[in-house]
Design a protein around this motif. Structure first.
Motif, PDB file in Angstrom:
ATOM      1  N   MET A  81      13.413  16.944  33.040  1.00  0.00           N
ATOM      2  CA  MET A  81      12.122  17.017  33.733  1.00  0.00           C
ATOM      3  C   MET A  81      11.443  15.652  33.815  1.00  0.00           C
ATOM      4  O   MET A  81      10.276  15.568  34.185  1.00  0.00           O
TER       5      MET A  81
ATOM      6  N   PHE B 242      16.157  21.001  26.294  1.00  0.00           N
ATOM      7  CA  PHE B 242      14.758  21.145  25.858  1.00  0.00           C
ATOM      8  C   PHE B 242      14.493  20.250  24.652  1.00  0.00           C
ATOM      9  O   PHE B 242      13.519  19.516  24.590  1.00  0.00           O
ATOM     10  N   SER B 243      15.404  20.324  23.692  1.00  0.00           N
ATOM     11  CA  SER B 243      15.167  19.621  22.444  1.00  0.00           C
ATOM     12  C   SER B 243      15.161  18.107  22.641  1.00  0.00           C
ATOM     13  O   SER B 243      14.420  17.391  21.976  1.00  0.00           O
ATOM     14  N   LEU B 244      15.979  17.630  23.568  1.00  0.00           N
ATOM     15  CA  LEU B 244      15.997  16.180  23.816  1.00  0.00           C
ATOM     16  C   LEU B 244      14.995  15.767  24.897  1.00  0.00           C
ATOM     17  O   LEU B 244      14.992  14.626  25.337  1.00  0.00           O
ATOM     18  N   SER B 245      14.156  16.691  25.312  1.00  0.00           N
ATOM     19  CA  SER B 245      13.137  16.420  26.357  1.00  0.00           C
ATOM     20  C   SER B 245      13.778  15.952  27.658  1.00  0.00           C
ATOM     21  O   SER B 245      13.333  14.985  28.273  1.00  0.00           O
TER      22      SER B 245
ATOM     23  N   SER C  47       5.087  15.834  21.133  1.00  0.00           N
ATOM     24  CA  SER C  47       5.842  16.402  22.261  1.00  0.00           C
ATOM     25  C   SER C  47       4.907  16.824  23.391  1.00  0.00           C
ATOM     26  O   SER C  47       5.202  16.578  24.568  1.00  0.00           O
TER      27      SER C  47
ATOM     28  N   ALA D  38      10.739  13.410  31.397  1.00  0.00           N
ATOM     29  CA  ALA D  38       9.977  12.851  30.277  1.00  0.00           C
ATOM     30  C   ALA D  38      10.619  11.543  29.805  1.00  0.00           C
ATOM     31  O   ALA D  38       9.933  10.555  29.533  1.00  0.00           O
TER      32      ALA D  38
ATOM     33  N   TYR E 203       4.012  26.027  25.522  1.00  0.00           N
ATOM     34  CA  TYR E 203       4.224  25.240  24.302  1.00  0.00           C
ATOM     35  C   TYR E 203       2.904  25.100  23.529  1.00  0.00           C
ATOM     36  O   TYR E 203       2.871  25.150  22.302  1.00  0.00           O
TER      37      TYR E 203
ATOM     38  N   SER F  86       8.796  12.607  21.132  1.00  0.00           N
ATOM     39  CA  SER F  86       8.831  13.563  22.235  1.00  0.00           C
ATOM     40  C   SER F  86       9.931  14.593  21.993  1.00  0.00           C
ATOM     41  O   SER F  86       9.742  15.793  22.167  1.00  0.00           O
ATOM     42  N   ALA F  87      11.082  14.098  21.572  1.00  0.00           N
ATOM     43  CA  ALA F  87      12.223  14.998  21.383  1.00  0.00           C
ATOM     44  C   ALA F  87      11.994  15.950  20.207  1.00  0.00           C
ATOM     45  O   ALA F  87      12.233  17.155  20.300  1.00  0.00           O
TER      46      ALA F  87
ATOM     47  N   GLY G  47      10.099  18.266  17.930  1.00  0.00           N
ATOM     48  CA  GLY G  47       8.858  19.039  18.025  1.00  0.00           C
ATOM     49  C   GLY G  47       9.145  20.495  17.736  1.00  0.00           C
ATOM     50  O   GLY G  47      10.059  20.842  16.985  1.00  0.00           O
ATOM     51  N   LEU G  48       8.367  21.353  18.378  1.00  0.00           N
ATOM     52  CA  LEU G  48       8.553  22.788  18.170  1.00  0.00           C
ATOM     53  C   LEU G  48       9.943  23.228  18.608  1.00  0.00           C
ATOM     54  O   LEU G  48      10.465  24.226  18.130  1.00  0.00           O
ATOM     55  N   GLY G  49      10.535  22.476  19.531  1.00  0.00           N
ATOM     56  CA  GLY G  49      11.896  22.789  19.972  1.00  0.00           C
ATOM     57  C   GLY G  49      12.873  22.799  18.811  1.00  0.00           C
ATOM     58  O   GLY G  49      13.780  23.625  18.759  1.00  0.00           O
ATOM     59  N   ASN G  50      12.684  21.906  17.866  1.00  0.00           N
ATOM     60  CA  ASN G  50      13.595  21.829  16.727  1.00  0.00           C
ATOM     61  C   ASN G  50      13.273  22.877  15.668  1.00  0.00           C
ATOM     62  O   ASN G  50      14.160  23.465  15.077  1.00  0.00           O
TER      63      ASN G  50
ATOM     64  N   LEU H  60       4.873  15.788  27.386  1.00  0.00           N
ATOM     65  CA  LEU H  60       4.860  16.760  28.484  1.00  0.00           C
ATOM     66  C   LEU H  60       3.715  16.459  29.446  1.00  0.00           C
ATOM     67  O   LEU H  60       3.875  16.500  30.661  1.00  0.00           O
TER      68      LEU H  60
HETATM   69  N1  PFF Z   1      11.595  18.177  23.071  1.00  0.00           N
HETATM   70  C1  PFF Z   1      10.408  18.882  22.727  1.00  0.00           C
HETATM   71  C2  PFF Z   1      10.692  19.749  21.527  1.00  0.00           C
HETATM   72  O1  PFF Z   1      11.850  19.877  21.130  1.00  0.00           O
HETATM   73  O2  PFF Z   1       9.768  20.315  20.983  1.00  0.00           O
HETATM   74  C3  PFF Z   1       9.867  19.697  23.871  1.00  0.00           C
HETATM   75  C4  PFF Z   1       9.826  18.966  25.168  1.00  0.00           C
HETATM   76  C5  PFF Z   1       9.075  17.815  25.306  1.00  0.00           C
HETATM   77  C6  PFF Z   1      10.616  19.409  26.225  1.00  0.00           C
HETATM   78  C7  PFF Z   1       9.112  17.105  26.483  1.00  0.00           C
HETATM   79  C8  PFF Z   1      10.671  18.716  27.399  1.00  0.00           C
HETATM   80  C9  PFF Z   1       9.920  17.556  27.506  1.00  0.00           C
HETATM   81  F1  PFF Z   1       9.982  16.876  28.600  1.00  0.00           F
END
Ligand code: PFF
Length: 468
Positions: A239, A233-236, A327, A241, A111, A28-29, A31-34, A331
């Motif tokens: 929100m 965001f990167s660690l999800s 990821s 998750a 996303y 989850s963490a 993903g595209l965020g990284n 979400l």
């Molecule tokens: N952490 C994911 C990423 O870095 O791509 C995006 C993400 C997933 C953000 C889940 C928030 C979330 F709850």
């Protein structure tokens, strides 16, 4: 706690074990965020300066909030709304979970557009057009044409949502966990190989200097806000998750250990992505590569410089798409767990309805790169701050809403649920061979430092009026 255990919904699903749990949460963490968001945030935030502030936030805010979310989830065994209801008396707390559910769906909407781009680029990699791009200008032209198309980005984001829906329907262990277990190690090895090539490109070292040397004159509120949002965001986080994923963890799990592994893996992959993108950027001289297109413009030029470039390109975009999938699945899972637990919907019903909502909201984001000028930012934009629709959503949901969520989670955990309960939930479980150092520090961070730090950033933003 006993009453919570008794009344916790049964049959919600559970990870098959520790490795499955850590990999799913890391999935989850990571993903595209990284790989997509981190590099372009670094570029917008002045390089090394952004990286340092981001790392500070990961340690001081990200890790403690991650531990808080996992503990809330595991203790309550519920979705974010139900978790707050179960642990925190008072009518307002479930709304914090509700904000998380909404934020998750709105993040998923933009996303999935970028995730759709990765599928499009996979197609281009297979056909060889991508690898032929020799410099930043050539690959910039490919990108601009691709994202300005009025149809493909919409179709691909729809396809991505459909795949996500399919996995989430499969349930916790079979669907989500299975999809993650193979991917993560493969992605890591491939990124290492790409980083090795990038660093040894001509001018590659300039990219490293850019990434790690802070230019303090660039310090601004936007950089601080961006780094905070990126850490969450990167660690999800922020929100629910990780509340949701923690809720599927067994009581035997050592959450402190799992949390630490997740944070280290996530941050490591982001830095690795930086080690690929910036050396290549300096090599390719891709001036046009600002904003959300950065990775897509810069990367093709590295494949052009590698033996077996097509193979690497195909492998990279396949893995990126799968990383994005693990990821998007989380979400979607947040909202699905809410509708299943609280509203009694079936998994399939919930996942389908939410995916449809996300798709409708994805369409304007998919059209925000030239297809519809009013949504595409710049002079013709009808949107606030002349932003494009995707960037606006990325900022609102990905930075602001997550930060507000994180602050409320900290306050709820520290001041309502209580630090002693939080710490004992964190330390419960087996594996005492991995002791948690500084439990008081974690408590202090959650209780005072994290909420205060986030609040300070917000107050500055309100006072100065510099929102984005
Ligand atoms: N952490 C994911 C990423 O870095 O791509 C995006 C993400 C997933 C953000 C889940 C928030 C979330 F709850």
């Amino acid at each position: 706690m006993a009453s919570i255990q008794q009344s916790a919904p049964t049959n919600r699903g559970q990870w098959t074990g520790r490795v499955g749990f850590i990999l799913a949460a890391a999935g989850s963490a990571i993903g595209l965020g990284n790989i997509w968001r981190f590099p372009y945030s670094v570029a917008e935030g002045g390089g090394g300066l952004f990286v340092i502030i981001y790392l500070f936030f990961v340690l001081a805010i990200g890790l403690p909030v991650l531990l808080a979310e996992l503990s809330v989830g595991r203790t309550s065994q519920r979705n974010p709304v139900g978790a707050f209801k179960a642990l925190m008396p008072g009518k307002i707390w479930p709304y914090v979970g509700g904000l998380g559910v909404l934020t998750g769906a709105c993040i998923l909407a933009f996303y999935s557009v970028i995730a759709g781009w990765t599928l499009g680029y996979l197609g281009k990699a297979v056909s060889g057009t991508l690898v032929a791009a020799q410099d930043g200008e050539a690959s910039g032209a490919i990108f601009t044409a691709f994202v300005a198309d009025p149809l493909w980005p919409i179709l691909l984001s729809g396809l991505f949502l459909l795949i996500t829906l399919f996995v989430v329907r499969g349930g916790v262990a079979k669907g989500i966990e299975r999809a993650t277990t193979l991917l993560m190690p493969a992605l890591f090895v491939l990124l290492l190989a790409l980083a090795a090539r990038a660093i040894t490109l001509p001018n590659g070292m300039d990219g490293l200097t850019y990434l790690f040397t802070p230019d303090w004159s660039k310090l601004s509120l936007n950089v601080v806000m961006g780094a905070l949002g990126q850490a969450l965001f990167s660690l999800s986080l922020g929100m629910g998750a990780m509340i949701t994923y923690g809720s599927y963890a067994s009581r035997r799990e050592n959450l402190w250990q799992s949390g630490l592994y997740i944070a280290v893996a996530d941050t490591g992959i982001a830095l690795l992505a930086g080690l690929i993108i910036f050396p290549t950027l300096f090599f390719a001289g891709a001036e046009t590569a600002a904003g959300p297109g950065l990775v897509f413009v810069v990367l093709p030029t590295i494949f052009n410089q590698m033996p077996l470039g097509t193979v690497f390109a195909v492998a990279f975009f396949s893995l990126l798409a799968i990383a994005a999938l693990t990821s998007t699945v989380s979400l979607l899972e947040v909202a699905v767990s809410y509708f299943v637990d609280e509203k009694g919907w079936s998994r399939t019903q919930a996942a389908s309805a939410i995916s449809f909502f996300c798709f409708a909201l994805a369409v304007p984001s998919a059209l925000a790169f030239g297809a519809v000028p009013a949504l595409s930012g710049g002079e013709n934009s009808i949107l606030p701050f002349n932003l494009d629709f995707l960037t606006l959503n990325n900022n609102i949901w990905g930075n602001y809403s997550l930060s507000i969520g994180a602050i409320l989670i900290c306050i709820g955990v520290a001041w309502v649920w209580g630090i002693p309960k939080f710490l004992s939930a964190l330390e419960a479980g087996e594996n005492r061979t991995f002791p948690m150092p500084g439990r008081e520090i974690v408590g202090l961070l959650i209780k005072i430092i994290c909420p205060l730090a986030i609040l300070t950033v917000f107050i500055f933003i309100l006072v100065t009026g510099r929102y984005f």
